[in-house]
Design a protein around this motif. Sequence first.
Motif, short mmCIF file in Angstrom:
data_model
loop_
_atom_site.label_atom_id
_atom_site.label_comp_id
_atom_site.label_asym_id
_atom_site.label_seq_id
_atom_site.Cartn_x
_atom_site.Cartn_y
_atom_site.Cartn_z
N ILE A 197 1.34 -1.51 0.30
CA ILE A 197 0.18 -0.12 0.23
C ILE A 197 1.39 0.94 -0.12
CG2 ILE A 197 -1.81 0.92 1.22
CD1 ILE A 197 -2.78 -1.28 0.57
N ASP A 198 1.11 2.23 -0.92
CA ASP A 198 1.03 3.35 -1.33
C ASP A 198 0.67 4.82 -1.36
OD1 ASP A 198 0.31 3.46 -3.56
OD2 ASP A 198 2.37 3.14 -4.65
N LYS A 199 -0.67 4.06 -0.75
CA LYS A 199 -1.67 5.50 -1.29
C LYS A 199 -3.01 5.24 -0.45
CE LYS A 199 -3.52 8.45 -4.27
NZ LYS A 199 -3.01 10.14 -3.80
N LEU A 200 -3.34 5.95 0.38
CA LEU A 200 -4.55 6.68 1.19
C LEU A 200 -5.81 7.06 0.83
CD1 LEU A 200 -3.42 6.15 4.43
CD2 LEU A 200 -4.36 3.34 3.29
N ALA A 201 -6.51 6.30 -0.04
CA ALA A 201 -8.17 6.69 -0.45
C ALA A 201 -9.00 8.43 0.63
CB ALA A 201 -9.05 6.40 -0.64
N GLY A 202 -9.87 8.87 0.64
CA GLY A 202 -10.20 10.01 2.06
C GLY A 202 -9.59 11.27 2.25
N LEU B 209 2.18 7.23 3.59
CA LEU B 209 1.43 7.44 3.79
C LEU B 209 0.38 8.48 3.92
CD1 LEU B 209 1.34 3.66 5.12
CD2 LEU B 209 0.41 4.42 3.08
N LEU B 210 0.38 9.31 5.05
CA LEU B 210 -0.23 10.17 5.32
C LEU B 210 0.23 11.39 4.18
CD1 LEU B 210 1.14 10.33 9.36
CD2 LEU B 210 -0.66 10.47 8.56
N GLU B 211 1.34 11.58 3.99
CA GLU B 211 1.18 12.11 2.40
C GLU B 211 -0.09 12.30 1.31
OE1 GLU B 211 5.52 15.00 3.86
OE2 GLU B 211 5.66 12.89 2.64
N SER B 212 -0.19 11.44 0.65
CA SER B 212 -1.05 10.38 0.24
C SER B 212 -2.50 11.03 0.52
CB SER B 212 -0.87 8.49 0.26
OG SER B 212 -1.16 8.29 1.09
N ILE C 59 -6.60 7.55 12.08
CA ILE C 59 -6.58 9.14 11.08
C ILE C 59 -7.17 7.33 9.29
CG2 ILE C 59 -5.10 10.22 9.06
CD1 ILE C 59 -3.43 11.12 11.98
N PHE C 60 -6.35 6.43 9.72
CA PHE C 60 -6.39 5.70 8.40
C PHE C 60 -8.04 5.36 8.39
CE2 PHE C 60 -1.86 4.53 8.00
CZ PHE C 60 -1.33 5.76 7.68
#
Length: 248
Positions: free
Chosen positions: A119-124, A161-164, A243-244
């Motif tokens: 996983i290198d990017k999170l939605a939301g 991950l946070l920055e994504s 947060i995630f």
Amino acid sequence: MAPKVGLFIPCYIDQLYPQVGIATLKTLEHFGCDVEYPESQTCCGQPMANTGCTNEVGPLARRFLEIFKSYDAVVCPSGSCVSMVKHHYDEYFTDNPEYEALKAKTFEFCEYLTNELGIDKLAGRFPHKVGLHQSCHGLRELRLASSSELRIEPFGPARALLESIDGVEVTTLKRPDECCGFGGTFAVAEEAVSCMMGEDRVSDHEQAGTEVLTALDMSCLMHMSGIIRRQQKPIRVMHISEIFAECL
């Protein structure tokens, strides 16, 4: 086939911050993991080891192995507890292939998301200035991010991950990887020093404009959250899994 993950929850999360365990579970399941929480799990023994009671750790280490050895992976939302298993159980096992296998498949939560699940990017969306605290065990024993004393190319999967996440601005600290002063039993034995170190960390986040303070270890956040509440600082404290989960 979905990986079968054993969810390893630290004592203080189980007793004081159960929402962090739930957020970890929700995030892992969102990314397709088959997660189980073994109800027979106990403390990993880190508090006893920190105070020199090493004989008391042995039974807990052996119990941990028996409980978690059958899983594809063991995931924990705490770098310090993962470090205990991977770096401080060796004296209790001699040439034990099951323990060596367990070490190799025990991961901190963000480490598992990035290194194992890819996983290198999170939605939301999370429209806040977020301050990331790098805990000592995760930074210098698990090497989950680059530390300032090493002249190497900077890295940090948790920060990436946070920055994504849409809306997140990760704040810039003057001392990005300094200890918060918790240190487990150190906070009890050296209360005054521990509090001064925590106040320094909170002040650094305050000057950086941090609105939400996060970390990979709830123990560090617990220490700084107490300082924030007593000093009535306008900073919200959330474990990174929270947060995630909120974004997902």
